[in-house]
Design a protein around this motif. Structure first.
Motif, short mmCIF file in Angstrom:
data_model
loop_
_atom_site.label_atom_id
_atom_site.label_comp_id
_atom_site.label_asym_id
_atom_site.label_seq_id
_atom_site.Cartn_x
_atom_site.Cartn_y
_atom_site.Cartn_z
N SER A 1 5.10 6.78 -3.00
CA SER A 1 5.43 6.77 -1.56
C SER A 1 5.93 8.14 -1.11
O SER A 1 5.65 8.57 0.01
CB SER A 1 6.47 5.69 -1.27
OG SER A 1 7.73 6.01 -1.82
N ALA A 2 6.67 8.84 -1.97
CA ALA A 2 7.17 10.17 -1.62
C ALA A 2 6.02 11.14 -1.35
O ALA A 2 6.13 12.03 -0.51
CB ALA A 2 8.07 10.71 -2.73
N LYS A 3 4.90 10.96 -2.06
CA LYS A 3 3.73 11.82 -1.84
C LYS A 3 2.95 11.36 -0.60
O LYS A 3 2.57 12.16 0.25
CB LYS A 3 2.84 11.82 -3.07
CG LYS A 3 3.39 12.68 -4.23
CD LYS A 3 2.44 12.67 -5.41
CE LYS A 3 2.76 13.80 -6.38
NZ LYS A 3 4.11 13.78 -6.91
N TYR A 4 2.69 10.06 -0.50
CA TYR A 4 1.93 9.55 0.63
C TYR A 4 2.60 9.86 1.97
O TYR A 4 1.93 10.07 2.99
CB TYR A 4 1.74 8.05 0.51
CG TYR A 4 0.56 7.63 -0.35
CD1 TYR A 4 -0.73 8.08 -0.07
CD2 TYR A 4 0.74 6.78 -1.44
CE1 TYR A 4 -1.81 7.69 -0.85
CE2 TYR A 4 -0.34 6.37 -2.22
CZ TYR A 4 -1.61 6.84 -1.92
OH TYR A 4 -2.67 6.45 -2.68
N GLU A 5 3.93 9.84 1.98
CA GLU A 5 4.68 10.10 3.22
C GLU A 5 4.29 11.41 3.87
O GLU A 5 4.43 11.60 5.07
CB GLU A 5 6.18 10.13 2.94
CG GLU A 5 6.79 8.77 2.67
CD GLU A 5 8.24 8.89 2.23
OE1 GLU A 5 8.77 10.02 2.27
OE2 GLU A 5 8.84 7.87 1.86
N LYS A 6 3.83 12.36 3.06
CA LYS A 6 3.57 13.71 3.55
C LYS A 6 2.12 13.93 3.96
O LYS A 6 1.71 15.06 4.17
CB LYS A 6 4.02 14.72 2.49
CG LYS A 6 5.50 14.63 2.20
CD LYS A 6 5.91 15.46 0.99
CE LYS A 6 7.41 15.37 0.76
NZ LYS A 6 7.87 14.01 0.43
N ASP A 7 1.35 12.85 4.07
CA ASP A 7 -0.05 12.91 4.51
C ASP A 7 -0.90 13.77 3.57
O ASP A 7 -1.08 14.97 3.78
CB ASP A 7 -0.16 13.42 5.95
CG ASP A 7 0.24 12.37 6.97
OD1 ASP A 7 -0.10 11.20 6.75
OD2 ASP A 7 0.88 12.72 7.97
N ALA B 1 0.82 -1.21 0.00
CA ALA B 1 0.00 0.00 0.00
C ALA B 1 0.85 1.26 0.00
O ALA B 1 1.72 1.44 0.86
CB ALA B 1 -0.93 0.00 1.21
N GLY B 2 0.60 2.12 -0.99
CA GLY B 2 1.27 3.41 -1.05
C GLY B 2 2.69 3.36 -1.58
O GLY B 2 3.32 4.41 -1.72
N VAL B 3 3.20 2.16 -1.88
CA VAL B 3 4.60 2.04 -2.31
C VAL B 3 4.68 1.55 -3.75
O VAL B 3 5.13 2.24 -4.65
CB VAL B 3 5.40 1.12 -1.38
CG1 VAL B 3 6.85 1.02 -1.83
CG2 VAL B 3 5.33 1.64 0.06
N ILE C 1 -9.53 0.67 -10.54
CA ILE C 1 -8.75 1.88 -10.29
C ILE C 1 -8.85 2.21 -8.80
O ILE C 1 -9.93 2.47 -8.28
CB ILE C 1 -9.26 3.06 -11.13
CG1 ILE C 1 -9.18 2.71 -12.62
CG2 ILE C 1 -8.45 4.31 -10.84
CD1 ILE C 1 -9.84 3.73 -13.51
N GLU C 2 -7.70 2.18 -8.14
CA GLU C 2 -7.61 2.47 -6.71
C GLU C 2 -7.14 3.90 -6.50
O GLU C 2 -6.11 4.32 -7.04
CB GLU C 2 -6.62 1.50 -6.05
CG GLU C 2 -6.24 1.88 -4.62
CD GLU C 2 -4.99 1.15 -4.15
OE1 GLU C 2 -5.12 0.02 -3.67
OE2 GLU C 2 -3.88 1.73 -4.28
N SER C 3 -7.88 4.64 -5.70
CA SER C 3 -7.47 5.99 -5.30
C SER C 3 -7.68 6.07 -3.80
O SER C 3 -8.79 6.33 -3.32
CB SER C 3 -8.29 7.05 -6.03
OG SER C 3 -7.84 8.35 -5.70
N ALA C 4 -6.61 5.83 -3.05
CA ALA C 4 -6.74 5.67 -1.59
C ALA C 4 -5.93 6.73 -0.86
O ALA C 4 -5.14 7.46 -1.46
CB ALA C 4 -6.29 4.28 -1.18
N ASN C 5 -6.16 6.78 0.44
CA ASN C 5 -5.40 7.68 1.30
C ASN C 5 -4.84 6.85 2.45
O ASN C 5 -5.58 6.35 3.29
CB ASN C 5 -6.29 8.81 1.84
CG ASN C 5 -5.50 9.83 2.63
OD1 ASN C 5 -5.33 9.69 3.84
ND2 ASN C 5 -5.02 10.86 1.96
N PHE C 6 -3.51 6.71 2.47
CA PHE C 6 -2.83 5.87 3.45
C PHE C 6 -2.11 6.72 4.48
O PHE C 6 -1.72 7.86 4.20
CB PHE C 6 -1.84 4.93 2.76
CG PHE C 6 -2.47 4.03 1.74
CD1 PHE C 6 -3.43 3.11 2.11
CD2 PHE C 6 -2.10 4.11 0.40
CE1 PHE C 6 -4.02 2.27 1.18
CE2 PHE C 6 -2.68 3.28 -0.55
CZ PHE C 6 -3.64 2.36 -0.17
#
Length: 798
Positions: free
Chosen positions: A365-371, A322-324, A341-346
């Motif tokens: 992952s670089a984007k998800y890391e920042k919430d 997830a997210g990676v 098509i998955e568009s999630a918020n991790f």
């Protein structure tokens, strides 16, 4: 983040030079790293169509082509093997200029005339890192028919500039083209032209294709939004999309993957497409990985997972981290017909830790890391479906699945215009502040003496009033604010007493000739064995590291002796004949076992030396240090029970009821354990006790008015009698007339009875009230001799 200016201008109406654009954005708080010109000096390169391809008569690896360039047909010889009749390609005509100063001239190849060159992507100045694989090793094949003879720069957009922005971690909303368009619109007082998202033709029902989506780990997945697209046609994406991806630093792959990457760059929300037909049970389960579970990711690497990681799974196995990155088992390929098509918020922290553990960092992952803002999920997913529909790559299925508990809502904040002006050093009207905040899509309005601001969910960095003041300041223009001197209360800063005394101690030891060393606080547990420390010693009660770098750094030290011995040994092995060093560092002792809280840290001084030194050399260093720190009244007591030290050449330093430390020669067995072949002398002192006992104050003592008298005395005493015992008897009977005692000789051998030794002292007598007579001195001196005989069985040596 790379922002192509042409793409940016689609969302905000500006007509300005890219250099000025970058300067203005920098003044409004968007840091600019660089500006790159896409046009690499290409001239006279046009669109051509291949009419004929024939073999070269004299070269097996060359072909002769006839190319239609609009106003003429030209013959060009090439070695490319990826072309066919009907392809549209870039043609460099005679006189053309290419990046790097290359000029195209008329020539012959193996006797056949060639009137130009067919161009590869790299020859057009496109980086190999972003060229599609099918165009990487050959001529750059265009995606469709273009006007023949058209300048290639106009045909595929090889012009304009790319601005590289440095986006700070607290502004994930700017990690997209639309995010930077918002900043640009606010800076230039424009409005953002958001893309109109509309799916014109949806068929069927998502429930016909997908049985269920379950989110088990809701603490790691804030939102999961999904749609289905059927009848997928995998192929190349349009050239306009490929060019935008390449300019933003992303390699085009196929139309479906390109669209997900395009929307991620445009909106800032990572998207993933699963081959729906490869999902077992037609279901999605968002769960923690099982310990030791494995997945082969899209890069072909099998990765081992643990229970702290979030995965997207079907009913039998994980399909994505997830997210990676997605897994190979659900990859979209040329045979894919239906996609999810998955568009999630991790959870950002979870993605960051997982990415680090599996050694895989991606754009997602670089984007998800920042919430990220969870409210982007549906917008991005629908945008992907819209683009798939627009390029006729599939049919969107009606309906969606949205698991979203605890929706992120707007937050209300207040801003005081008076306080804002005072902090910024400006005089901005409240109405003007409201206008600035609204330009950033922060819905603001005046209520009384305050400005009420409704903060949207994508601005997660705004938490306190000072954040709003900063927004006002940067949109107003940092260059317009007149610099003001700092105003504040004058404070006096000074080091804590322990640091002051530590600095003093370092100065003293360095002045004596010792070198300061610094070693790791993490050591190997084997070091305690090498030091001969017994199993029940308190020094064995150490703190273990949960995630050590290795066995050699797995526990925290309880003594510095091992560290300094390693340094001494290393220097000896390097051929250093003499080494004197010291370290002031922390040792770590558990407060209780088992360990449930942070250990006690004790400041400790260690001194080590070898070469041109002995026990008394080290003792002299310690005496100098203690004297200059104002520590008096200490004594040395023989220490026989410390297994790290030589039993006959070691002493404890005692001050009152406290043991300051230990000084002595290292035990030969310990030296052998460390591989040291030279005698080493080490002292370890409790530095915190030294700080408590120190007295850096100095009292003036006038020079003596009256002369001194010196008497020598030679005594024969038992070998077991300590020098300190003799000096103690002398001082106890001095009648305050003994100013100094100096031991100048110790002798054992001929003329001295076995079991005895001769010690000789110079005793300096002085009175602060009068000149001493021989009679005055003799009374005290004789009393001292008498007491030495009485208490220590001493006799005068004749």
């Amino acid at each position: 983040m790379l922002v192509p200016v042409k793409w940016l201008k689609e969302y905000v109406d500006i007509d300005i030079d890219s250099k000025e654009l970058a300067d203005r954005l920098a003044m409004s708080g968007s840091n600019v790293d660089s500006i790159e010109n896409i046009d690499k000096g290409i001239e006279n390169v046009v669109v051509g169509n291949i009419l004929e391809i024939s073999k070269h008569p004299d070269a097996d690896k060359l072909v002769v082509t006839i190319i239609d360039v609009g106003n003429e047909k030209v013959q060009i010889v090439t070695g490319a093997n990826n072309i066919k009749v009907g392809d549209y390609i870039p043609v460099a005509l005679i006189g053309a200029k290419l990046p790097g100063g290359v000029k195209i001239k008329k020539g012959k190849l193996r006797g056949i005339e060639s009137n130009g060159m067919l161009c590869s992507a790299s020859e057009l100045g496109i980086s190999d890192n972003v060229v599609p694989k099918e165009n990487k090793d050959g001529i750059f094949i265009l995606d469709k028919e273009y006007t023949l003879g058209q300048d290639i720069k106009e045909a595929i957009g090889l012009y304009g500039e790319i601005i590289d922005f440095e986006i700070t971690p607290n502004r994930p909303d700017c990690l997209s083209i639309i995010g930077m368009a918002r900043e640009t619109a606010a800076t230039f007082e424009k409005r953002v032209k958001y893309p109109k998202i509309e799916i014109k033709n949806q068929v069927g029902d998502i429930k016909e294709h997908l049985n269920d989506i379950t989110v088990q780990a809701k603490d790691l997945c804030n939102r999961y939004y999904a749609k289905v697209v059927k009848d997928i046609k995998i192929g190349q994406s349009p050239m306009w999309m490929q060019r935008r991806l390449m300019e933003a630093g992303v390699r085009p792959i196929n139309n479906i993957v390109d669209i997900t990457n395009y929307v991620m760059l445009e909106i800032g929300q990572p998207i993933h497409a699963f081959d729906l037909d490869k999902l077992s049970g037609k279901k999605i389960i968002v769960r923690r990985a099982q310990e030791g579970e494995k997945i082969k990711t899209l890069d072909g690497v099998e990765r081992s997972l643990d229970s702290s990681m979030l995965v997207i799974a079907d009913d039998s196995r994980p399909m994505a981290i997830a997210g990676v990155m997605g897994g190979e088992d659900s990859e979209v390929t040329k045979n894919t017909k239906n996609i999810l098509i998955e568009s999630a918020n991790f959870n950002g922290r979870s993605v960051r830790l997982t990415s680090r553990k599996v050694s895989l960092r991606t754009e997602a992952s670089a984007k998800y890391e920042k919430d990220l803002d969870p409210n982007l999920s549906d917008i991005a997913c629908n945008r992907v479906c819209q683009l798939i529909e627009e390029i006729n790559a599939g049919t969107v299925v009606s309906g969606h699945i949205d698991i979203y508990d605890g929706k992120a809502e707007e937050r209300i904040m207040e801003l005081s215009p008076e306080r804002a002006n005072r902090l910024l050093g400006t005089d901005i009207e409240a109405n003007e502040m409201v206008k600035m905040l609204n330009s950033l899509e922060l819905n603001a309005g005046i209520e009384g003496e305050k400005i009420k601001v409704s903060v949207p969910s994508f601005r997660r960095d705004l938490g306190i009033e000072a954040d709003l003041i900063e927004e006002v300041g940067r949109i107003y223009g940092l260059d317009r604010i007149t610099p003001q001197p700092l105003v504040g209360t004058l404070t006096k800063a000074e080091k804590a007493p322990i640091r002051q005394i530590e600095d003093r101690a370092k100065s003293i030891l360095t002045g004596i000739g010792l070198n300061e060393i610094t070693t790791y606080s993490f050591i190997s547990p084997r070091q305690y064995d090498k030091l001969n420390i017994s199993e029940n010693s308190m020094k064995r009660k150490y703190v273990e590291i949960r995630n050590p770098l290795g066995e050699d750094f797995s526990v925290m030290r309880t003594t510095l002796i091992g560290n300094i011995l390693e340094v001494m040994t290393r220097n000896y092995k390097y051929g250093v004949e003499k080494a004197w060093g010291y370290e002031i560092g922390n040792t770590f002792t558990p407060r209780q076992l088992p360990i449930t809280e942070l250990p006690y840290e004790n400041r400790t001084l260690s001194i080590g030396m070898y070469g041109n030194s002995d026990f008394f050399t080290l003792k002299g260093v310690i005496e100098t240090l203690l004297d200059k720190l104002g520590i008096k009244g200490h004594e040395y007591v023989r220490e026989k029970n410390d297994p790290t030290f030589h039993p006959g050449r070691t002493a404890s330093i005692i001050l009152g009821d406290h043991v300051l430390g230990t000084v002595g020669e290292i035990h030969p067995d310990v030296l052998e354990n460390f591989g040291m072949k030279e005698r080493v002398y080490v002292a370890e002192l409790n530095f915190e006790l030294l700080v408590l006992a120190s007295n850096l104050g100095r009292k003036y003592t006038p020079l003596p008015k009256y002369p001194s008298v010196t008497r020598d005395i030679a005594l024969i005493v038992d070998e077991e009698v300590m020098v300190k015992d003799i000096e103690k008897v002398i001082m106890e009977n001095s009648k305050k007339l003994v100013e100094a005692i100096k031991l100048f000789d110790v002798y054992k051998g001929g003329q001295i009875e076995n079991g005895k030794k001769s010690v000789a002292y110079s005793i300096v007598y002085r009175s602060h009230d009068k000149t001493l007579t021989d009679e005055d001195v003799s009374k005290v001196h004789d009393k001292i001799v008498e007491k030495l005989k009485e208490k220590l069985n001493a006799t005068l040596r004749s």
